[in-house]
Design an enzyme around this catalytic site. Structure first.
Site, PDB file in Angstrom:
ATOM      1  N   LYS A  10       0.028  15.783  -2.534  1.00 48.69           N
ATOM      2  CA  LYS A  10      -0.865  15.960  -3.697  1.00 48.69           C
ATOM      3  C   LYS A  10      -2.317  15.998  -3.275  1.00 48.69           C
ATOM      4  O   LYS A  10      -2.708  15.451  -2.230  1.00 48.69           O
ATOM      5  CB  LYS A  10      -0.656  14.837  -4.717  1.00 48.69           C
ATOM      6  CG  LYS A  10      -0.890  13.395  -4.225  1.00 48.69           C
ATOM      7  CD  LYS A  10      -2.323  12.913  -4.271  1.00 48.69           C
ATOM      8  CE  LYS A  10      -2.488  11.499  -3.700  1.00 48.69           C
ATOM      9  NZ  LYS A  10      -3.862  11.142  -3.364  1.00 48.69           N
ATOM     10  N   ASP A 145       1.821   6.582  -6.370  1.00 54.02           N
ATOM     11  CA  ASP A 145       1.850   8.046  -6.338  1.00 54.02           C
ATOM     12  C   ASP A 145       3.265   8.616  -6.319  1.00 54.02           C
ATOM     13  O   ASP A 145       3.434   9.834  -6.319  1.00 54.02           O
ATOM     14  CB  ASP A 145       1.100   8.552  -5.090  1.00 54.02           C
ATOM     15  CG  ASP A 145      -0.395   8.304  -5.183  1.00 54.02           C
ATOM     16  OD1 ASP A 145      -0.912   8.242  -6.311  1.00 54.02           O
ATOM     17  OD2 ASP A 145      -1.035   8.179  -4.127  1.00 54.02           O
TER      18      ASP A 145
HETATM   19  O1  C5P Z   1       0.700   1.881  -4.977  1.00 54.78           O
HETATM   20  P1  C5P Z   1       0.490   1.965  -3.505  1.00 54.78           P
HETATM   21  O2  C5P Z   1       1.358   1.000  -2.749  1.00 54.78           O
HETATM   22  O3  C5P Z   1       0.609   3.360  -2.965  1.00 54.78           O
HETATM   23  O4  C5P Z   1      -1.010   1.528  -3.242  1.00 54.78           O
HETATM   24  C1  C5P Z   1      -1.492   1.221  -1.971  1.00 54.78           C
HETATM   25  C2  C5P Z   1      -2.720   0.362  -2.085  1.00 54.78           C
HETATM   26  O5  C5P Z   1      -3.799   1.150  -2.613  1.00 54.78           O
HETATM   27  C3  C5P Z   1      -2.600  -0.803  -3.021  1.00 54.78           C
HETATM   28  O6  C5P Z   1      -2.084  -1.922  -2.360  1.00 54.78           O
HETATM   29  C4  C5P Z   1      -4.052  -1.034  -3.430  1.00 54.78           C
HETATM   30  O7  C5P Z   1      -4.759  -1.716  -2.420  1.00 54.78           O
HETATM   31  C5  C5P Z   1      -4.614   0.373  -3.475  1.00 54.78           C
HETATM   32  N1  C5P Z   1      -4.583   0.969  -4.826  1.00 54.78           N
HETATM   33  C6  C5P Z   1      -5.439   0.480  -5.798  1.00 54.78           C
HETATM   34  N2  C5P Z   1      -5.428   1.037  -7.054  1.00 54.78           N
HETATM   35  C7  C5P Z   1      -4.602   2.054  -7.337  1.00 54.78           C
HETATM   36  C8  C5P Z   1      -3.702   2.571  -6.359  1.00 54.78           C
HETATM   37  C9  C5P Z   1      -3.741   1.991  -5.111  1.00 54.78           C
HETATM   38  O8  C5P Z   1      -6.230  -0.447  -5.553  1.00 54.78           O
HETATM   39  N3  C5P Z   1      -4.618   2.583  -8.558  1.00 54.78           N
END
Ligand code: C5P
Length: 310
Positions: A10, A145
């Site tokens: 993406k 994502d």
């Molecule tokens: O959801 P995911 O595990 O892919 O996110 C990775 C990291 O990115 C999270 O642990 C967080 O630190 C950060 N993040 C965030 N806010 C979001 C998406 C991701 O702070 N909306």
């Protein structure tokens, strides 16, 4: 018997980041577009678990992909086994093969694409037919994502990025410029928080709320396929942070604009840079010129389908 599925990378065409939530995530207002660069995941039953990783990304990045149960493909299988329990559905008895085309730690949600493709492939292998809503729900537990990698196309993402509404879009032509090194998403978000420590709560909230007019204008450009008007509306709150952490990204952005890209932007938490082109032939000439300057650049088209078998 084995099953194969693929899922798209993406771009965040618009990425606004607001307040930090009690769960540590940030509120976002993101216009995602799925692109034609896809991850492929194959899975078969096996007495012991296994994971083979190959693909066209930098060798050093391939070596960094976790081979153990922490890899999102195993976690995707575990979540399916938990949601649809039956004897023989065991994530420790699967052998995966991931063919990576999306850079690691690149801001294009390559790991999330692996998780989305694994959900589709394992569901087929185990004879499970989850509804689209069940898949999106499982996906959200694996990463912010993952739902978008399942859905594909173009969508507005709110919440932590997992609350999606599809946006009609024509096809757009992009050039993706890959960096050899990665950026850690949590680190980029932490640096953003440090930068904004003096911001008032209402200032933070305004990044993600009351954006209806902005969204309507973007929607009009997407559905009309109007790349030059779209170019003026795209922005990423994380871009200045990514450029602070990797100063050469500013040069990449300048180089793309200098060669006539309609727009140049960091995707998500970076460091992948995308250039917006007027047409497929414009994208090809931009790619060739970026490569002449020593960059690793590929063309891609936008509004690609989400995770699917094959
Ligand atoms: O959801 P995911 O595990 O892919 O996110 C990775 C990291 O990115 C999270 O642990 C967080 O630190 C950060 N993040 C965030 N806010 C979001 C998406 C991701 O702070 N909306």
């Amino acid at each position: 018997m084995s099953s194969v599925a693929s899922a798209p990378g993406k771009l965040n065409l618009l990425f606004r980041v607001g307040e930090t939530r009690p769960d540590g995530y940030h509120e976002v207002f993101s216009v995602y577009q799925a692109v034609s660069i896809r991850e492929h995941v194959q899975v078969e039953r096996s007495a012991r678990s296994g994971l083979v990783v190959g693909g066209s990304i930098f060798r050093a990045q391939l070596d960094m992909v976790p081979r153990d149960g922490s890899n999102l493909v195993f976690r995707a299988a575990e979540s399916l086994a938990r949601a649809f329990p039956e004897p023989g559905r065991d994530s420790n008895q699967l052998k995966f093969e991931i063919e990576k085309s999306i850079p690691l730690l690149g801001g294009m949600a390559g790991g999330s694409a692996d998780a989305a493709a694994a959900l589709i492939a394992v569901a087929e292998l185990w004879g499970i037919q989850p509804t689209p809503a069940q898949l999106l729900q499982l996906g959200a537990t694996l990463g912010s994502d993952v739902p978008f990698a399942l859905l594909g196309g173009t969508a507005l993402g709110t919440g932590r990025g997992e609350v999606l509404s599809q946006l009609p879009s024509q096809t757009f032509d992009w050039v993706l410029v890959f960096a050899a090194e990665g950026l850690s998403t949590p680190e980029v978000f932490r640096a953003l928080d440090a930068e904004r420590r003096d911001w008032k709560p209402e200032q933070l909230a305004s990044r993600t709320s009351q954006r209806e007019i902005e969204l309507e204008t973007i929607k009009a450009c997407l559905s009309a396929g109007d790349a030059s008007s779209l170019a003026k509306l795209l922005e990423n709150d994380l871009q200045p942070i990514a450029c602070q952490l990797l100063p050469h990204l500013s040069e990449t952005l300048k180089a793309g604009l200098g060669l006539g890209a309609l727009h140049a932007q960091v995707s998500g938490s970076g460091p992948t840079v995308f250039l917006l082109a007027e047409s497929a032939s414009h994208a090809e000439s931009l790619r060739a010129e970026m490569c002449k300057l020593g960059y690793l650049a590929v063309t891609a088209t936008g509004n690609a389908p989400g995770a699917r078998l094959g």
